[in-house]
Design a protein around this motif. Structure first.
Motif, short mmCIF file in Angstrom:
data_model
loop_
_atom_site.label_atom_id
_atom_site.label_comp_id
_atom_site.label_asym_id
_atom_site.label_seq_id
_atom_site.Cartn_x
_atom_site.Cartn_y
_atom_site.Cartn_z
N LEU A 1 0.79 -1.14 -0.13
CA LEU A 1 0.13 -0.06 0.08
C LEU A 1 0.81 1.19 0.19
CD1 LEU A 1 -2.70 1.76 0.44
CD2 LEU A 1 -2.51 1.11 2.73
N MET A 2 0.72 2.03 -0.89
CA MET A 2 1.57 3.07 -1.22
C MET A 2 0.94 4.46 -1.63
SD MET A 2 4.31 2.25 -4.12
CE MET A 2 3.56 1.21 -5.43
N GLY A 3 1.29 5.46 -1.18
CA GLY A 3 0.57 6.95 -1.51
C GLY A 3 0.84 7.99 -0.56
N ASP A 4 0.12 9.27 -0.77
CA ASP A 4 -0.18 10.25 0.00
C ASP A 4 -1.30 10.03 0.89
OD1 ASP A 4 -0.48 12.63 1.21
OD2 ASP A 4 -0.66 13.71 -0.57
N LEU A 5 -1.14 9.65 2.24
CA LEU A 5 -2.06 9.29 3.13
C LEU A 5 -2.63 10.45 3.90
CD1 LEU A 5 -0.83 5.54 4.31
CD2 LEU A 5 -2.13 6.49 2.21
N ASN A 6 -1.82 11.45 3.85
CA ASN A 6 -2.24 12.73 4.39
C ASN A 6 -2.39 12.50 6.01
OD1 ASN A 6 -2.58 14.99 2.88
ND2 ASN A 6 -4.04 13.98 1.49
N SER A 7 -1.64 11.79 6.45
CA SER A 7 -1.68 11.22 7.91
C SER A 7 -0.42 11.22 8.77
CB SER A 7 -2.40 9.78 8.03
OG SER A 7 -3.66 9.77 7.23
N LEU A 8 -0.69 11.64 10.08
CA LEU A 8 0.91 11.68 10.85
C LEU A 8 0.75 10.08 11.59
CD1 LEU A 8 0.40 15.07 12.18
CD2 LEU A 8 2.00 14.23 10.65
N ASP A 9 1.75 9.77 11.82
CA ASP A 9 2.06 8.37 12.49
C ASP A 9 1.86 8.39 13.95
OD1 ASP A 9 4.93 8.04 13.84
OD2 ASP A 9 5.31 8.96 11.96
N PRO A 10 1.80 7.24 14.76
CA PRO A 10 1.30 7.24 16.11
C PRO A 10 2.86 7.26 16.80
CG PRO A 10 0.71 5.15 15.01
CD PRO A 10 0.96 5.95 14.09
N TRP A 11 3.75 6.82 16.06
CA TRP A 11 5.12 6.64 16.78
C TRP A 11 6.00 7.85 16.88
CZ3 TRP A 11 3.82 3.78 12.08
CH2 TRP A 11 2.98 2.91 12.46
N THR A 12 5.60 9.02 16.56
CA THR A 12 6.48 10.15 16.46
C THR A 12 5.60 11.28 17.35
OG1 THR A 12 7.27 9.54 14.51
CG2 THR A 12 7.71 11.64 15.05
N GLY A 13 6.49 12.17 17.82
CA GLY A 13 5.98 13.29 18.48
C GLY A 13 5.74 14.40 17.45
N HIS A 14 4.44 14.81 17.49
CA HIS A 14 4.26 15.72 16.39
C HIS A 14 3.60 17.40 16.81
CE1 HIS A 14 4.21 12.59 13.57
NE2 HIS A 14 3.39 11.90 14.16
N ASP A 15 3.76 17.58 18.05
CA ASP A 15 3.23 18.78 18.73
C ASP A 15 4.14 19.84 17.96
OD1 ASP A 15 1.58 17.52 20.14
OD2 ASP A 15 2.48 17.63 22.12
N GLU A 16 5.27 19.84 17.99
CA GLU A 16 6.10 21.00 17.53
C GLU A 16 5.76 21.38 15.83
OE1 GLU A 16 9.18 23.09 15.38
OE2 GLU A 16 9.03 21.09 15.08
N ARG A 17 5.69 20.34 15.24
CA ARG A 17 5.15 20.70 13.85
C ARG A 17 4.02 21.04 13.57
NH1 ARG A 17 6.64 14.90 13.15
NH2 ARG A 17 8.74 15.79 12.69
#
Length: 271
Positions: free
Chosen positions: A150-166
């Motif tokens: 499965l490949m493509g632009d999923l427009n989604s953030l992963d659950p294994w990374t901290g994303h608050d700053e971005r």
């Protein structure tokens, strides 16, 4: 294998120069299978898509969505396509399935582009993809027993990374795309659901490091803040055959699109 969001069909008004740079980027990597997203203008003008495919030496399989832009999976000969068809659900953009004959057995490839605006709708689309992966033409069965990419632009953030700053760097009008309805919690449900279904994030394997896929340095992307939105996800049997994976940067890739392409190599051969 390669996935690439080419931004609005690679066209800026009537200027075709960016589409030429996209072809340059893909030709340099020479993938056997290519998933393309955002084919605006290339569906209405199918001859342009066919021309791009001929320049790359590949065959295109196109799928449209309900509201957004079409997607396609392109296959390089001598890859023999056993079956091809869209996932018939009301995706915002679309999802295409192609089953290819290999020396390791049938390989199902899904190329897709998930909803850019709503995490709830992305999660629903992920469910359709999971169901579509379990049945693709003549191939059926549990995902852990199948070769599926499965490949493509999923427009989604992963659950294994901290994303608050971005998320904090995003302009306010784009921030809600990646937050739960409480307006504070980062929405990682889509990738988590695909992970629970059995898909392996190929950039999480030992020795590899996931990196941002948007924005490029010269291709636009004001709605991004340094994020990984594009993915290569494989079922366990295929993940065991995976070799190097990389985000393609530098050269024409810096201005051909607002997304960088992703490439993965696999220990299998088409027949």
């Amino acid at each position: 294998m390669m996935t690439y969001n080419i931004r609005n069909g690679g066209l800026d008004g009537t200027d075709p120069s960016r589409l030429g740079r996209i072809v340059e980027v893909v030709a340099e990597q020479r993938p056997d299978v290519l998933a393309l997203q955002e084919l605006r203008g290339l569906r209405r003008n199918r001859s342009r898509l066919d021309s791009v495919a001929r320049r790359l030496g590949m065959r295109p399989y196109l799928a449209g969505g309900w509201l957004g832009q079409p997607v396609a999976v392109l296959v390089r000969p001598p890859g023999r396509v056993l079956w091809a068809g869209p996932v018939r659900r009301p995706f915002h953009h679309g999802a295409q399935r192609v089953v290819i004959d290999t020396d390791r057995g049938p390989l199902t490839v899904l190329g897709t582009h998930l909803n850019p605006y709503s995490g709830r709708r992305r999660l629903r689309e992920a469910g359709w993809l999971i169901a579509g992966a379990r049945r693709a033409g003549p191939e059926t069965g549990p995902l852990p027993d199948r070769l599926v990419l499965l490949m493509g632009d999923l427009n989604s953030l992963d659950p294994w990374t901290g994303h608050d700053e971005r998320i904090g760097r995003l302009r306010p009008e784009y921030r809600s795309r990646h937050l739960l309805p409480d307006g504070a919690t980062v929405d990682t449900r889509t990738i988590a659901a695909l992970d629970r279904a059995g898909f392996v994030d190929l950039f999480r394997r030992p020795g590899l490091q996931a990196r941002d896929t948007v924005p490029t340095t010269g291709g636009g992307g004001a709605e991004f803040s340094g994020m990984r939105l594009d993915y290569l996800l494989a079922t366990p049997p295929l993940a065991r055959l995976a070799g190097p994976c990389r985000v393609v940067t530098g050269g024409a890739a810096e201005s051909a699109s607002d997304h960088y392409p992703l490439v993965a190599e696999f220990d299998l051969n088409f027949r």
